[in-house]
Design a protein around this motif. Structure first.
Motif, mmCIF file in Angstrom:
data_model
loop_
_atom_site.group_PDB
_atom_site.id
_atom_site.type_symbol
_atom_site.label_atom_id
_atom_site.label_comp_id
_atom_site.label_asym_id
_atom_site.label_seq_id
_atom_site.Cartn_x
_atom_site.Cartn_y
_atom_site.Cartn_z
ATOM 1 N N GLU A 290 0.834 -1.214 0.000
ATOM 2 C CA GLU A 290 0.000 0.000 0.000
ATOM 3 C C GLU A 290 0.870 1.266 0.000
ATOM 4 O OE1 GLU A 290 -3.562 0.356 0.476
ATOM 5 O OE2 GLU A 290 -3.908 -1.780 0.228
ATOM 6 N N LEU A 291 1.968 1.242 0.769
ATOM 7 C CA LEU A 291 2.860 2.397 0.787
ATOM 8 C C LEU A 291 3.518 2.607 -0.574
ATOM 9 C CD1 LEU A 291 4.661 2.052 4.245
ATOM 10 C CD2 LEU A 291 2.797 3.620 3.636
ATOM 11 N N MET A 292 3.866 1.518 -1.244
ATOM 12 C CA MET A 292 4.482 1.632 -2.569
ATOM 13 C C MET A 292 3.500 2.254 -3.568
ATOM 14 S SD MET A 292 7.525 0.723 -1.991
ATOM 15 C CE MET A 292 8.174 0.606 -3.639
ATOM 16 N N GLU A 293 2.235 1.880 -3.473
ATOM 17 C CA GLU A 293 1.223 2.492 -4.338
ATOM 18 C C GLU A 293 1.090 3.984 -4.038
ATOM 19 O OE1 GLU A 293 -2.492 0.373 -4.222
ATOM 20 O OE2 GLU A 293 -1.500 -1.555 -4.596
ATOM 21 N N PHE A 294 1.142 4.351 -2.765
ATOM 22 C CA PHE A 294 1.079 5.754 -2.366
ATOM 23 C C PHE A 294 2.257 6.523 -2.963
ATOM 24 C CE2 PHE A 294 2.077 9.273 0.480
ATOM 25 C CZ PHE A 294 0.842 9.860 0.707
ATOM 26 N N ALA A 295 3.459 5.954 -2.869
ATOM 27 C CA ALA A 295 4.663 6.601 -3.406
ATOM 28 C C ALA A 295 4.564 6.777 -4.918
ATOM 29 C CB ALA A 295 5.912 5.798 -3.046
ATOM 30 N N ALA A 296 4.097 5.750 -5.607
ATOM 31 C CA ALA A 296 3.967 5.823 -7.067
ATOM 32 C C ALA A 296 2.938 6.877 -7.469
ATOM 33 C CB ALA A 296 3.595 4.463 -7.637
ATOM 34 N N ALA A 297 1.830 6.943 -6.748
ATOM 35 C CA ALA A 297 0.775 7.909 -7.069
ATOM 36 C C ALA A 297 1.239 9.343 -6.843
ATOM 37 C CB ALA A 297 -0.472 7.618 -6.232
ATOM 38 N N ASP A 298 2.170 9.547 -5.931
ATOM 39 C CA ASP A 298 2.691 10.889 -5.671
ATOM 40 C C ASP A 298 3.333 11.466 -6.928
ATOM 41 O OD1 ASP A 298 3.768 12.991 -3.542
ATOM 42 O OD2 ASP A 298 5.464 12.411 -4.817
ATOM 43 N N GLY A 299 4.079 10.655 -7.645
ATOM 44 C CA GLY A 299 4.686 11.080 -8.901
ATOM 45 C C GLY A 299 6.008 11.807 -8.792
ATOM 46 N N ASP A 300 6.384 12.281 -7.618
ATOM 47 C CA ASP A 300 7.637 13.020 -7.472
ATOM 48 C C ASP A 300 8.733 12.251 -6.728
ATOM 49 O OD1 ASP A 300 6.880 15.287 -8.902
ATOM 50 O OD2 ASP A 300 5.885 16.160 -7.160
ATOM 51 N N TYR A 301 8.420 11.078 -6.229
ATOM 52 C CA TYR A 301 9.458 10.275 -5.593
ATOM 53 C C TYR A 301 10.229 9.522 -6.673
ATOM 54 C CZ TYR A 301 7.186 11.023 -1.071
ATOM 55 O OH TYR A 301 6.667 11.574 0.070
ATOM 56 N N ARG A 302 11.555 9.527 -6.584
ATOM 57 C CA ARG A 302 12.355 8.784 -7.556
ATOM 58 C C ARG A 302 12.920 7.491 -6.969
ATOM 59 N NH1 ARG A 302 17.616 8.899 -6.894
ATOM 60 N NH2 ARG A 302 18.568 10.561 -5.690
ATOM 61 N N SER A 303 12.872 7.349 -5.633
ATOM 62 C CA SER A 303 13.350 6.116 -5.008
ATOM 63 C C SER A 303 12.635 5.889 -3.687
ATOM 64 C CB SER A 303 14.874 6.168 -4.788
ATOM 65 O OG SER A 303 15.206 7.263 -3.952
ATOM 66 N N VAL A 304 12.683 4.639 -3.233
ATOM 67 C CA VAL A 304 12.107 4.257 -1.943
ATOM 68 C C VAL A 304 13.224 3.642 -1.119
ATOM 69 C CG1 VAL A 304 10.392 2.838 -0.754
ATOM 70 C CG2 VAL A 304 9.842 3.860 -2.976
ATOM 71 N N TYR A 305 13.412 4.170 0.069
ATOM 72 C CA TYR A 305 14.519 3.795 0.950
ATOM 73 C C TYR A 305 13.959 3.425 2.319
ATOM 74 C CZ TYR A 305 18.038 4.736 4.523
ATOM 75 O OH TYR A 305 18.843 4.633 5.633
ATOM 76 N N LEU A 306 14.688 2.582 3.028
ATOM 77 C CA LEU A 306 14.399 2.306 4.430
ATOM 78 C C LEU A 306 15.640 1.785 5.104
ATOM 79 C CD1 LEU A 306 13.887 -1.014 5.339
ATOM 80 C CD2 LEU A 306 12.576 -0.683 3.255
ATOM 81 N N HIS A 307 15.655 1.890 6.402
ATOM 82 C CA HIS A 307 16.691 1.224 7.188
ATOM 83 C C HIS A 307 15.996 0.407 8.265
ATOM 84 C CE1 HIS A 307 16.182 4.980 9.570
ATOM 85 N NE2 HIS A 307 16.340 4.151 10.593
ATOM 86 N N THR A 308 16.685 -0.634 8.692
ATOM 87 C CA THR A 308 16.095 -1.512 9.692
ATOM 88 C C THR A 308 17.166 -2.047 10.623
ATOM 89 O OG1 THR A 308 14.557 -3.375 10.006
ATOM 90 C CG2 THR A 308 16.282 -3.665 8.349
ATOM 91 N N ASP A 309 16.728 -2.434 11.782
ATOM 92 C CA ASP A 309 17.587 -3.083 12.761
ATOM 93 C C ASP A 309 17.462 -4.584 12.532
ATOM 94 O OD1 ASP A 309 18.648 -4.316 15.066
ATOM 95 O OD2 ASP A 309 17.996 -2.668 16.358
ATOM 96 N N PRO A 310 18.564 -5.271 12.242
ATOM 97 C CA PRO A 310 18.468 -6.709 11.983
ATOM 98 C C PRO A 310 18.006 -7.523 13.192
ATOM 99 C CG PRO A 310 20.766 -6.022 12.047
ATOM 100 C CD PRO A 310 19.927 -4.778 12.115
ATOM 101 N N ALA A 311 17.977 -6.911 14.375
ATOM 102 C CA ALA A 311 17.485 -7.611 15.562
ATOM 103 C C ALA A 311 15.966 -7.703 15.587
ATOM 104 C CB ALA A 311 17.980 -6.917 16.829
ATOM 105 N N SER A 312 15.293 -6.897 14.782
ATOM 106 C CA SER A 312 13.835 -6.921 14.740
ATOM 107 C C SER A 312 13.371 -8.235 14.115
ATOM 108 C CB SER A 312 13.318 -5.732 13.931
ATOM 109 O OG SER A 312 11.914 -5.749 13.890
ATOM 110 N N PRO A 313 12.543 -8.995 14.801
ATOM 111 C CA PRO A 313 12.136 -10.309 14.292
ATOM 112 C C PRO A 313 11.526 -10.248 12.891
ATOM 113 C CG PRO A 313 11.425 -10.032 16.565
ATOM 114 C CD PRO A 313 11.944 -8.696 16.096
#
Length: 178
Positions: A120-143
């Motif tokens: 759903e977030l990816m669809e939101f980003a695509a619909a925005d039209g001005d985002y050129r990339s999608v990034y995130l960071h995560t803690d590998p300890a998170s299950p």
């Protein structure tokens, strides 16, 4: 499986969303609430509901009305510091959709909720039209986090490989735009 409704959060959902988020930072990460890192958790309306290019999704268990999971997106790229400078340069604010706070209560895990929320977030980003990339960071300890993100995107920086004192142990991913 329980009936789950995924929707854009409303002000009425914020208490439940905040509880899911705080539970994750205390239980999964062991950091507890750190104001510099978690201001958006305390004030999700200002960070995710008010800005037009930002959003907060909730997955609500329709049996009891409780928020079972959260996922957010905003236009703030990774800041340096604490993130490595090359990432801040590669993913600038305004052009980058950053996924944040993708958290699922333990009793609702392993049912595909995080994957649905990210879709759903990816669809939101695509619909925005001005985002050129999608990034995130995560803690590998998170299950389950590392496996989920590896299945959805490309690892662009593994701070665990930077050796002692060379990073925070965080994993950074890019998810392909739809």
């Amino acid at each position: 499986m329980h009936e789950i409704c995924i929707r854009t959060a409303t002000p009425d959902d914020l208490g439940g969303a905040r509880a899911v988020m705080l539970d994750a930072v205390y239980r999964d990460f062991g950091t507890g609430y750190v104001p510099h890192w978690h201001a958006d958790i305390i004030d999700p309306e200002r960070f995710y509901l008010a800005p037009p290019r930002h959003t907060l999704l909730v997955a609500v268990d329709e049996r009891d009305g409780r928020v079972a999971a959260t996922a957010a997106l905003d236009a703030r790229g990774p800041a340096h510091p604490p993130n490595p400078r090359p990432l801040a340069e590669r993913y600038p604010s305004g052009e980058t959709a950053q996924l944040r706070r993708v958290y699922v209560r333990p009793e609702h895990r392993r049912r595909g909720l995080a994957r649905q929320l990210v879709g759903e977030l990816m669809e939101f980003a695509a619909a925005d039209g001005d985002y050129r990339s999608v990034y995130l960071h995560t803690d590998p300890a998170s299950p389950g986090a590392e496996a989920l993100w590896r299945s959805l995107g490309t690892l662009v920086c593994d701070e665990r490989e930077e050796g002692p004192g060379g990073g925070q142990g965080v994993l950074h991913f890019e998810i392909p735009m739809p």
